[in-house]
Write a protein that holds these residues in place. Structure first.
Motif, PDB file in Angstrom:
ATOM      1  N   THR A 286       0.759  -1.080  -0.030  1.00 58.88           N
ATOM      2  CA  THR A 286      -0.244  -0.104  -0.014  1.00 58.88           C
ATOM      3  C   THR A 286       0.899   1.312  -0.084  1.00 58.88           C
ATOM      4  OG1 THR A 286      -0.150  -0.018   2.367  1.00 58.88           O
ATOM      5  CG2 THR A 286      -1.877  -1.040   1.320  1.00 58.88           C
ATOM      6  N   PHE A 287       2.245   1.159   0.296  1.00 60.33           N
ATOM      7  CA  PHE A 287       3.117   2.276   0.524  1.00 60.33           C
ATOM      8  C   PHE A 287       3.554   2.623  -1.013  1.00 60.33           C
ATOM      9  CE2 PHE A 287       2.604   0.742   4.539  1.00 60.33           C
ATOM     10  CZ  PHE A 287       2.687   1.842   5.228  1.00 60.33           C
ATOM     11  N   THR A 288       2.813   2.897  -2.102  1.00 61.26           N
ATOM     12  CA  THR A 288       3.293   3.150  -3.474  1.00 61.26           C
ATOM     13  C   THR A 288       3.762   4.410  -3.528  1.00 61.26           C
ATOM     14  OG1 THR A 288       1.065   3.726  -4.228  1.00 61.26           O
ATOM     15  CG2 THR A 288       1.900   1.203  -4.472  1.00 61.26           C
ATOM     16  N   GLN A 289       2.899   5.466  -2.900  1.00 64.51           N
ATOM     17  CA  GLN A 289       3.362   6.798  -2.851  1.00 64.51           C
ATOM     18  C   GLN A 289       3.608   7.436  -1.555  1.00 64.51           C
ATOM     19  OE1 GLN A 289      -0.348   8.981  -4.423  1.00 64.51           O
ATOM     20  NE2 GLN A 289      -0.678   7.260  -6.052  1.00 64.51           N
ATOM     21  N   TRP A 290       4.232   6.506  -0.814  1.00 68.27           N
ATOM     22  CA  TRP A 290       4.915   7.156   0.273  1.00 68.27           C
ATOM     23  C   TRP A 290       6.140   8.183   0.222  1.00 68.27           C
ATOM     24  CZ3 TRP A 290       3.090   7.201   5.024  1.00 68.27           C
ATOM     25  CH2 TRP A 290       3.684   7.344   6.161  1.00 68.27           C
ATOM     26  N   ILE A 291       5.938   9.256   1.017  1.00 68.90           N
ATOM     27  CA  ILE A 291       6.995  10.258   1.042  1.00 68.90           C
ATOM     28  C   ILE A 291       8.390   9.891   1.050  1.00 68.90           C
ATOM     29  CG2 ILE A 291       6.496  10.964   3.114  1.00 68.90           C
ATOM     30  CD1 ILE A 291       6.745  14.078   2.147  1.00 68.90           C
ATOM     31  N   TYR A 292       8.758   8.902   2.257  1.00 65.17           N
ATOM     32  CA  TYR A 292       9.991   8.428   2.311  1.00 65.17           C
ATOM     33  C   TYR A 292      10.327   7.232   1.746  1.00 65.17           C
ATOM     34  CZ  TYR A 292       9.129  11.981   5.921  1.00 65.17           C
ATOM     35  OH  TYR A 292       8.807  13.131   6.396  1.00 65.17           O
TER      36      TYR A 292
ATOM     37  N   VAL B 147      -3.962   4.325   4.186  1.00 66.31           N
ATOM     38  CA  VAL B 147      -5.503   4.186   4.028  1.00 66.31           C
ATOM     39  C   VAL B 147      -5.822   4.130   2.686  1.00 66.31           C
ATOM     40  CG1 VAL B 147      -7.475   5.502   4.967  1.00 66.31           C
ATOM     41  CG2 VAL B 147      -5.401   5.262   6.490  1.00 66.31           C
ATOM     42  N   SER B 148      -5.436   5.363   1.966  1.00 69.05           N
ATOM     43  CA  SER B 148      -5.900   5.366   0.568  1.00 69.05           C
ATOM     44  C   SER B 148      -4.811   6.287  -0.293  1.00 69.05           C
ATOM     45  CB  SER B 148      -7.326   6.393   0.466  1.00 69.05           C
ATOM     46  OG  SER B 148      -7.022   7.658   0.363  1.00 69.05           O
ATOM     47  N   GLU B 149      -4.824   6.153  -1.651  1.00 72.29           N
ATOM     48  CA  GLU B 149      -3.992   6.604  -2.586  1.00 72.29           C
ATOM     49  C   GLU B 149      -4.312   8.143  -2.606  1.00 72.29           C
ATOM     50  OE1 GLU B 149      -3.903   4.975  -6.366  1.00 72.29           O
ATOM     51  OE2 GLU B 149      -3.611   2.822  -5.329  1.00 72.29           O
ATOM     52  N   ASN B 150      -5.587   8.691  -2.211  1.00 73.40           N
ATOM     53  CA  ASN B 150      -5.750  10.047  -1.961  1.00 73.40           C
ATOM     54  C   ASN B 150      -5.048  10.657  -0.866  1.00 73.40           C
ATOM     55  OD1 ASN B 150      -7.299   9.826  -4.225  1.00 73.40           O
ATOM     56  ND2 ASN B 150      -9.342   9.523  -3.083  1.00 73.40           N
ATOM     57  N   GLU B 151      -4.829   9.828   0.196  1.00 66.39           N
ATOM     58  CA  GLU B 151      -4.108  10.472   1.507  1.00 66.39           C
ATOM     59  C   GLU B 151      -3.065   9.353   1.634  1.00 66.39           C
ATOM     60  OE1 GLU B 151      -6.850  11.216   4.732  1.00 66.39           O
ATOM     61  OE2 GLU B 151      -8.299  10.724   3.457  1.00 66.39           O
ATOM     62  N   PRO B 152      -1.680   9.664   0.918  1.00 63.09           N
ATOM     63  CA  PRO B 152      -0.621   8.617   1.012  1.00 63.09           C
ATOM     64  C   PRO B 152       0.186   8.788   2.386  1.00 63.09           C
ATOM     65  CG  PRO B 152      -0.150  10.257  -0.767  1.00 63.09           C
ATOM     66  CD  PRO B 152      -1.556  10.479  -0.214  1.00 63.09           C
ATOM     67  N   GLY B 153      -0.137   9.652   3.096  1.00 66.51           N
ATOM     68  CA  GLY B 153       0.733  10.138   4.308  1.00 66.51           C
ATOM     69  C   GLY B 153      -0.306   9.573   5.556  1.00 66.51           C
ATOM     70  N   THR B 154      -1.370   9.214   5.240  1.00 63.73           N
ATOM     71  CA  THR B 154      -2.189   8.837   6.510  1.00 63.73           C
ATOM     72  C   THR B 154      -2.233   7.130   6.511  1.00 63.73           C
ATOM     73  OG1 THR B 154      -3.558  10.638   6.115  1.00 63.73           O
ATOM     74  CG2 THR B 154      -4.453   8.701   7.356  1.00 63.73           C
ATOM     75  N   VAL B 155      -1.890   6.556   7.613  1.00 68.78           N
ATOM     76  CA  VAL B 155      -1.698   5.011   7.843  1.00 68.78           C
ATOM     77  C   VAL B 155      -2.532   4.605   8.983  1.00 68.78           C
ATOM     78  CG1 VAL B 155       0.418   5.043   6.817  1.00 68.78           C
ATOM     79  CG2 VAL B 155       0.337   5.334   9.548  1.00 68.78           C
ATOM     80  N   LYS B 156      -2.918   3.232   8.808  1.00 70.40           N
ATOM     81  CA  LYS B 156      -3.792   2.799   9.983  1.00 70.40           C
ATOM     82  C   LYS B 156      -3.380   1.253  10.433  1.00 70.40           C
ATOM     83  CE  LYS B 156      -8.480   3.279   9.839  1.00 70.40           C
ATOM     84  NZ  LYS B 156      -9.819   2.968   9.045  1.00 70.40           N
ATOM     85  N   CYS B 157      -3.297   1.131  11.459  1.00 72.35           N
ATOM     86  CA  CYS B 157      -2.852  -0.252  12.053  1.00 72.35           C
ATOM     87  C   CYS B 157      -4.177  -1.053  11.649  1.00 72.35           C
ATOM     88  CB  CYS B 157      -2.954  -0.079  13.680  1.00 72.35           C
ATOM     89  SG  CYS B 157      -2.532  -1.807  14.385  1.00 72.35           S
TER      90      CYS B 157
END
Length: 134
Positions: free
Chosen positions: A10-16, A37-47
């Motif tokens: 899911t981390f395809t567009q992760w900033i780091y 969480v979503s490609e629209n919010e690539p910096g938001t993650v969920k456990c």
């Protein structure tokens, strides 16, 4: 998302993603139980278990440390095990906890919506009573 491999994908567009000096690499994020969480919010993650959502990640943030800080009661964090070391019973327990958390989240949302509808109906009734009095 029970499997680290799926979370990592899911981390395809992760900033780091390509920053070798960052602490919050996709691999470390997935190991800490997070998925995007979503490609629209690539910096938001969920456990995947406790459903804790986090954003605003900085280069030096430690994913496990942040997970512990914001969700110390998370069953996944409390196990403190690599995926390969989990027993079948532990995997089943994590899945059960995840399902319970999903149901609790849905229940909270339904209660919130119910309360909104209730407030709206009470206001409508009050307004109609005021109109009758006038």
């Amino acid at each position: 998302m029970i499997f680290e491999k799926n979370r990592l994908e899911t981390f395809t567009q992760w900033i780091y993603k390509d920053d070798n000096k960052a602490k919050c690499t996709p691999e470390k994020m997935a190991k800490a139980g997070f998925y995007v969480v979503s490609e629209n919010e690539p910096g938001t993650v969920k456990c995947f278990v406790c459903l804790k959502t986090l954003d605003g990640w900085e280069r030096d943030d430690d994913p496990i440390g942040e997970h512990i800080k914001h969700a110390p009661q998370c069953p996944f964090i409390k196990l403190n095990k690599k995926e390969s070391d989990l027993t079948l019973n532990e995997i089943i327990s994590l899945c059960e906890n995840m399902e319970i958390n999903i149901l609790e989240q849905k229940l909270q949302e339904y209660c919130r919506k119910f309360n909104e509808m209730q407030d709206k109906m009470i206001n409508q009734l009050r307004n109609s009573e005021k109109k009758k009095k006038n």
